[in-house]
Scaffold this motif. Sequence first.
Motif, short mmCIF file in Angstrom:
data_model
loop_
_atom_site.label_atom_id
_atom_site.label_comp_id
_atom_site.label_asym_id
_atom_site.label_seq_id
_atom_site.Cartn_x
_atom_site.Cartn_y
_atom_site.Cartn_z
N PRO A 35 0.81 -1.23 0.00
CA PRO A 35 0.00 0.00 0.00
C PRO A 35 0.84 1.28 0.00
CG PRO A 35 -0.90 -1.59 1.54
CD PRO A 35 0.42 -2.14 1.09
N TRP A 36 2.00 1.23 0.67
CA TRP A 36 2.86 2.42 0.70
C TRP A 36 3.40 2.72 -0.69
CZ3 TRP A 36 8.49 2.65 0.42
CH2 TRP A 36 8.99 3.93 0.63
N LEU A 37 3.91 1.70 -1.38
CA LEU A 37 4.41 1.90 -2.74
C LEU A 37 3.26 2.29 -3.68
CD1 LEU A 37 6.92 -1.08 -3.08
CD2 LEU A 37 7.46 1.35 -2.80
N GLY A 38 2.11 1.67 -3.50
CA GLY A 38 0.96 2.04 -4.31
C GLY A 38 0.56 3.48 -4.09
N GLY A 39 0.60 3.93 -2.84
CA GLY A 39 0.27 5.32 -2.54
C GLY A 39 1.25 6.29 -3.19
N LEU A 40 2.55 5.93 -3.17
CA LEU A 40 3.55 6.79 -3.83
C LEU A 40 3.27 6.88 -5.32
CD1 LEU A 40 6.91 5.69 -2.12
CD2 LEU A 40 5.58 7.78 -1.71
N ALA A 41 2.93 5.74 -5.92
CA ALA A 41 2.66 5.74 -7.37
C ALA A 41 1.42 6.55 -7.70
CB ALA A 41 2.50 4.30 -7.86
N ILE A 42 0.38 6.41 -6.88
CA ILE A 42 -0.85 7.16 -7.10
C ILE A 42 -0.60 8.66 -6.95
CG2 ILE A 42 -3.14 7.67 -6.14
CD1 ILE A 42 -3.33 4.67 -5.43
N ALA A 43 0.17 9.03 -5.93
CA ALA A 43 0.45 10.44 -5.68
C ALA A 43 1.28 11.07 -6.79
CB ALA A 43 1.18 10.60 -4.35
N ALA A 44 2.03 10.23 -7.54
CA ALA A 44 2.85 10.75 -8.63
C ALA A 44 2.03 11.21 -9.82
CB ALA A 44 3.85 9.69 -9.07
N GLY A 45 0.73 10.84 -9.85
CA GLY A 45 -0.13 11.38 -10.89
C GLY A 45 -1.01 10.42 -11.64
N PRO A 46 -0.63 9.13 -11.81
CA PRO A 46 -1.46 8.25 -12.65
C PRO A 46 -2.83 7.92 -12.06
CG PRO A 46 0.77 7.40 -12.38
CD PRO A 46 0.61 8.48 -11.40
N GLY A 47 -3.01 8.08 -10.77
CA GLY A 47 -4.28 7.73 -10.15
C GLY A 47 -4.32 6.29 -9.68
N PRO A 48 -5.50 5.79 -9.26
CA PRO A 48 -5.61 4.45 -8.66
C PRO A 48 -5.09 3.33 -9.55
CG PRO A 48 -7.64 5.70 -8.34
CD PRO A 48 -6.79 6.50 -9.28
N LEU A 49 -5.12 3.51 -10.86
CA LEU A 49 -4.65 2.46 -11.77
C LEU A 49 -3.20 2.09 -11.50
CD1 LEU A 49 -5.51 0.74 -14.22
CD2 LEU A 49 -4.60 2.56 -15.69
N ALA A 50 -2.42 3.04 -10.98
CA ALA A 50 -1.00 2.78 -10.71
C ALA A 50 -0.81 1.65 -9.71
CB ALA A 50 -0.34 4.06 -10.19
N SER A 51 -1.78 1.45 -8.83
CA SER A 51 -1.63 0.39 -7.81
C SER A 51 -1.52 -0.98 -8.45
CB SER A 51 -2.81 0.43 -6.83
OG SER A 51 -4.03 0.16 -7.50
N LEU A 52 -2.19 -1.20 -9.58
CA LEU A 52 -2.13 -2.51 -10.24
C LEU A 52 -0.76 -2.74 -10.86
CD1 LEU A 52 -5.66 -2.49 -11.93
CD2 LEU A 52 -4.95 -3.67 -9.83
N TRP A 53 -0.17 -1.70 -11.41
CA TRP A 53 1.18 -1.85 -11.97
C TRP A 53 2.19 -2.10 -10.85
CZ3 TRP A 53 1.44 -3.10 -16.75
CH2 TRP A 53 0.52 -2.60 -17.66
N VAL A 54 1.99 -1.48 -9.71
CA VAL A 54 2.87 -1.75 -8.57
C VAL A 54 2.73 -3.20 -8.12
CG1 VAL A 54 3.33 -1.19 -6.14
CG2 VAL A 54 2.93 0.64 -7.78
N SER A 55 1.48 -3.72 -8.11
CA SER A 55 1.27 -5.12 -7.75
C SER A 55 2.04 -6.04 -8.69
CB SER A 55 -0.23 -5.45 -7.81
OG SER A 55 -0.94 -4.74 -6.81
N ALA A 56 1.97 -5.77 -9.98
CA ALA A 56 2.72 -6.57 -10.95
C ALA A 56 4.22 -6.45 -10.72
CB ALA A 56 2.36 -6.14 -12.37
N ALA A 57 4.67 -5.24 -10.41
CA ALA A 57 6.10 -5.01 -10.20
C ALA A 57 6.63 -5.72 -8.96
CB ALA A 57 6.37 -3.51 -10.10
N MET A 58 5.77 -6.04 -8.00
CA MET A 58 6.20 -6.77 -6.81
C MET A 58 6.22 -8.28 -7.05
SD MET A 58 4.49 -4.63 -3.66
CE MET A 58 5.69 -5.23 -2.46
#
Length: 388
Positions: A341-364
């Motif tokens: 969730p922390w990495l997902g939050g950083l990705a979302i805050a960078a601008g892409p929005g909630p969709l970024a959380s799925l890419w972070v999941s794949a990246a983990m």
Amino acid sequence: MPFVLHLLALAVFAQGTSEFMLSGLVQDIAADLDVSLPAAGLLTSAFAVGMVIGAPLMAVLSMRWSQRRSLLTFLCAFVGVHVVGAVTTSYEVLLATRVVAALANAGFLAVALVTAVGMVTPSATGRATSVLLAGTTLACVAGVPAGAVLGQAWGWRSAFWAVALVSVPALAGILRWVPARAPGAAAPGARRELRVLRRPRLLVVLLLGALVNGGTFCALTYLAPLVTDVAGLAVGWVPAVLALFGIGSFAGVTVAGRLGDAHPVRLLAVGGVLLLAGWVGFALVAANPAASSALVLVQGGLGFAVGATLIAQALRAATGAPTLAGAFATGAFNVGAALGPWLGGLAIAAGPGPLASLWVSAAMVAPALAIGAAAHALQRAAAPAPAA
């Protein structure tokens, strides 16, 4: 099964609901406390951090307390901080209550497992354990969607009140039926177990568990905004989608229980590849309500099937550490639950929005596959050749 085991399972259900329910409440909490969505997502990470710290710490602490005292202390603390969380208007206070609740949860679960096994004959150990842990699975299936429904009807605070109230019958059951005997001091045993937990194979399995669970929790934490902001579904659909995830998780744990013992490597290899493909596919079709809902079900099943199999493998790799093996497995998986969730939050805050959380999941999940494949290849290479 002794009736008190079902009451203990009810407490585990409440604790599991508390851990997972913010995935359906995170938007309301952010709006009510005037914080960002990533900041609200950190409440899930805070609970996971508390579990990471609490799992080994509370396991050692509980060795010196009676079962009744341990369970009552941990459960009273759990109920108390949920009452505080339900009434506070401070984000910082709510964040602190999540850490304390997780410490109490970790301690309660460690002692409850010992208590459950001690109340039945050796031949019924597996059944007693399954009764207790069923509370966690049911939390995904029913507790989390119910929390989302309560949040929509009466505000997110009502879900905190509900978790506290559901825990009360277990307090009465502990006072009435749990024996007040001490498990016995075991500090020297704890030191011996810590040495066992340095084994390289165990450390690799724990790392894989942290990465896989991190991917699962990253997506789960931001599932509500994914459903509403990306898929375009009405907020009333959030509980139903969360229920789909819970149903998938129940199916995944069931599959892992049936196949994980006989074919662990195959399940992890196939399940891991499908899990990675699923997160990527989810990110690509997230705007399609039907496809994204189907993948919520599938990814819940794959995430928990792979995760549960890794837990079993961690316990197998930690023979000689019967008390702390489970605690460290829990801790490692909650490292992922905090990191995701922390990495997902950083990705979302960078601008892409909630969709970024799925890419972070794949990246983990991707490095978990690579590390697991390399470790398996090294293990095969190091194995002695069969005799001619």
